[in-house]
Write an enzyme that holds these catalytic residues in place. Sequence first.
Site, PDB file in Angstrom:
ATOM      1  N   GLU A 200      -4.462   5.226  -5.595  1.00  0.00           N
ATOM      2  CA  GLU A 200      -5.171   4.363  -4.737  1.00  0.00           C
ATOM      3  C   GLU A 200      -6.450   4.685  -4.248  1.00  0.00           C
ATOM      4  OE1 GLU A 200      -2.367   3.069  -2.178  1.00  0.00           O
ATOM      5  OE2 GLU A 200      -1.330   1.624  -3.506  1.00  0.00           O
ATOM      6  N   GLU A 390       3.407   1.623  -9.612  1.00  0.00           N
ATOM      7  CA  GLU A 390       4.204   1.321  -8.101  1.00  0.00           C
ATOM      8  C   GLU A 390       4.336  -0.137  -8.067  1.00  0.00           C
ATOM      9  OE1 GLU A 390       2.774   2.998  -4.395  1.00  0.00           O
ATOM     10  OE2 GLU A 390       2.073   4.624  -5.412  1.00  0.00           O
TER      11      GLU A 390
HETATM   12  C1  BG6 Z   1       1.348   2.962  -2.008  1.00  0.00           C
HETATM   13  C2  BG6 Z   1       1.230   4.549  -1.799  1.00  0.00           C
HETATM   14  O1  BG6 Z   1       0.051   2.462  -1.097  1.00  0.00           O
HETATM   15  O2  BG6 Z   1       2.292   2.221  -1.205  1.00  0.00           O
HETATM   16  C3  BG6 Z   1       2.636   5.242  -1.529  1.00  0.00           C
HETATM   17  O3  BG6 Z   1       0.725   4.767  -2.918  1.00  0.00           O
HETATM   18  C4  BG6 Z   1       3.384   4.306  -0.465  1.00  0.00           C
HETATM   19  O4  BG6 Z   1       2.342   6.551  -1.280  1.00  0.00           O
HETATM   20  C5  BG6 Z   1       3.725   2.916  -1.211  1.00  0.00           C
HETATM   21  O5  BG6 Z   1       4.544   4.924  -0.082  1.00  0.00           O
HETATM   22  C6  BG6 Z   1       4.396   2.110  -0.230  1.00  0.00           C
HETATM   23  O6  BG6 Z   1       4.038   2.007   0.877  1.00  0.00           O
HETATM   24  P1  BG6 Z   1       5.029   2.245   2.390  1.00  0.00           P
HETATM   25  O7  BG6 Z   1       4.084   2.194   3.359  1.00  0.00           O
HETATM   26  O8  BG6 Z   1       5.923   1.208   2.142  1.00  0.00           O
HETATM   27  O9  BG6 Z   1       5.657   3.468   1.686  1.00  0.00           O
END
Ligand code: BG6
Length: 491
Positions: A200, A390
Site C-alpha cells: 500500500e 487483500e
Molecule cells: C491493509 C493493510 O491496509 O488493511 C493490512 O495492508 C491491514 O496490514 C488491512 O491489516 C486491514 O486493516 P485493519 O485495520 O482492519 O487490520
Amino acid sequence: MTSFPKDFLWGGATAAYQFEGAWNEDGRGPAVRDFRTVGTPKKRRQVTYIDKDGHPGMMPAIRGLNLPDGARYAILDNCYYPNHIAVDFYHRYKEDIALLAELGFKVFRMSISWSRLFPKGDEELPNSKGIEFYREVFKELRKYKIEPLVTLWHFDTPVYLEEKYGGWNNRKTIQFFDHYAETCFKEFKGLVRYWITFNEINNAVGMLDMYGSDATDKAYQEAYNQLHYQFLASAHAVKKGHEIDKENVIGCMICGIPHYPLTCDPNDIIATRYRWEKGIFYSGDVQCKGEYPSFSKRLWNEHQVTVDITDQDLIDLKEGVVDMYTFSYYMSNIVTTHEIKDMVAGNIANGERNPYLDYSEWGWANDPKGLRYFLEVIYDRYHLPVMITENGLGAVDKMENDGTIHDDYRIQYMKNHILEMKKAIDHGVNLIGYTMWGCIDLISGGTGQMSKRYGVIYVDRDDEGNGTLNRFKKDSFYWYKKVIETNGENL
Ligand code: BG6
C-alpha cells in the site's frame, strides 16, 4: 460466464508484524510497528516513547505525526503491544501451513520482517537465524505446492534506521533497502517467485487526505518525498530481482479504494477524478509506467511540495517497472465538495456515508461492485496482470461451546466479491489471483485488535492477549475450500 483461468492463484494473505510475533527472538531487531499499543475503533493506537528528558510519553499513531524532537521509541511497562506475540506464526508455521494446504491454497502471501534479516537495517551481513526461518517457511509451503507471494516491506522499517537516519526521509535508506531486497532475492532464489515490493505504497500520501484536511503542507512535503524514495527503492528491487532470477514476477501494491462523487455537481466530479489521481493513479503510474504522471505538478503545487528528483532517478524509475499490479480492496469512499451531513466513522473510510451500501462494525463500506469497477479501471489503464492481494470482512466472531464458528456473513461477503471478480474476468480483465486478507486471524493493523477478525481460521486470542492461540476452522473454511476445489464455480 467465463470461468476463472485454470491456474488462478487462490489463497490468503498476512503481514509479518501482524502475524509472526517473536518480535525480539533469534536476533530480530525492533521495527517501528512494535511500539504501537492496542486501540479500538474509537481510541486510536498510541506510539510510545521516552522523550529527550527521559519521561515516558505516547502519541496517536497517525501518518504525518512524528515523535517529539529528541524522543526515542520505547516500550512502556503499563502498555499492551499486541504485535509482539501476534498469533505466533513464528512457532506455529508448520501447523498453519498444513491448514492452508488443507484449504487447497495455491498461493500464500506473507511478508518478510526487514529487521529479522537486518536487525538494525544498515548491517552488511544478514542475521542467519532470520534467513533460516524464512527458508524453512518457504520450503514448507513448497512441500504442499503453495507458491509464496512475498512482500518486502509491510510498514515495518527497522527502528534503528528511523532513529539514526530518519528512515524514509533520508535518501540513504534506499541503499539499505536495496541491500535487503538483493539479499532476499539471492537467499530465496528458487523458493520464491512472486514478490511485492511495498505494501500500500500510496498510503504515504493517501492517509493524509483520509484523516481530514488538517495535515500540514510540511506533512505532505515529507510524504511525497518519502514516497519518491520508496518508488526508487521499489524500482531498484524490480531491476535487481529480474537480474538475479528472470522467473521473478514482481508487483506494486496499492490500497485500492474507488472513489465516487456524491452529486453530479461538476465540482464533485472533478474532485473525485482528482482524488483518484492523488490517491490511486499517482503511485500506480510511477510503478507501472515508470514515470510521473502529468498531473503530478498540480498535486505538488497544491501543498507547495518540492520532490528531490534527480535525472538518474528518472532513469531508475523507467528501468524498474513492475510486472503486475496488485492491490487491496475493502471498500469504496464518497467524495464531495458539499457539506458532509453523515460522515462515515471508520479508519481509512472517509467522507459521506453511501446510502446504497451497508457498513461493517468498523465503518467500512461493503461494496462488491466497487471491486469490479476498480479492476476494470486499473486493467484498462495499465494492461498488466492484476492480483487482489487483500480483501475481506473484519468482523467479531463467536466461538460456540463445541468449537465451531458460524461466520455466514463472511461467506456472503467473499461470495459477493468473487462473483464480481468473475464478471471482471468476463469483461476482459487479466486477473491472476486472489489472496483474501488475514486467512488465519491476526492483529488488526488499524486498531491493533484481535477481535477484528478476517480469517477462515479462528485463533483463540483476545484484545488483551489472553487465549491459547490454538486454531479452529470456521464455517468459511469449508466454504472457501470448496470454492478453491471447484476453481470458483461452487460459490
Ligand atoms: C491493509 C493493510 O491496509 O488493511 C493490512 O495492508 C491491514 O496490514 C488491512 O491489516 C486491514 O486493516 P485493519 O485495520 O482492519 O487490520
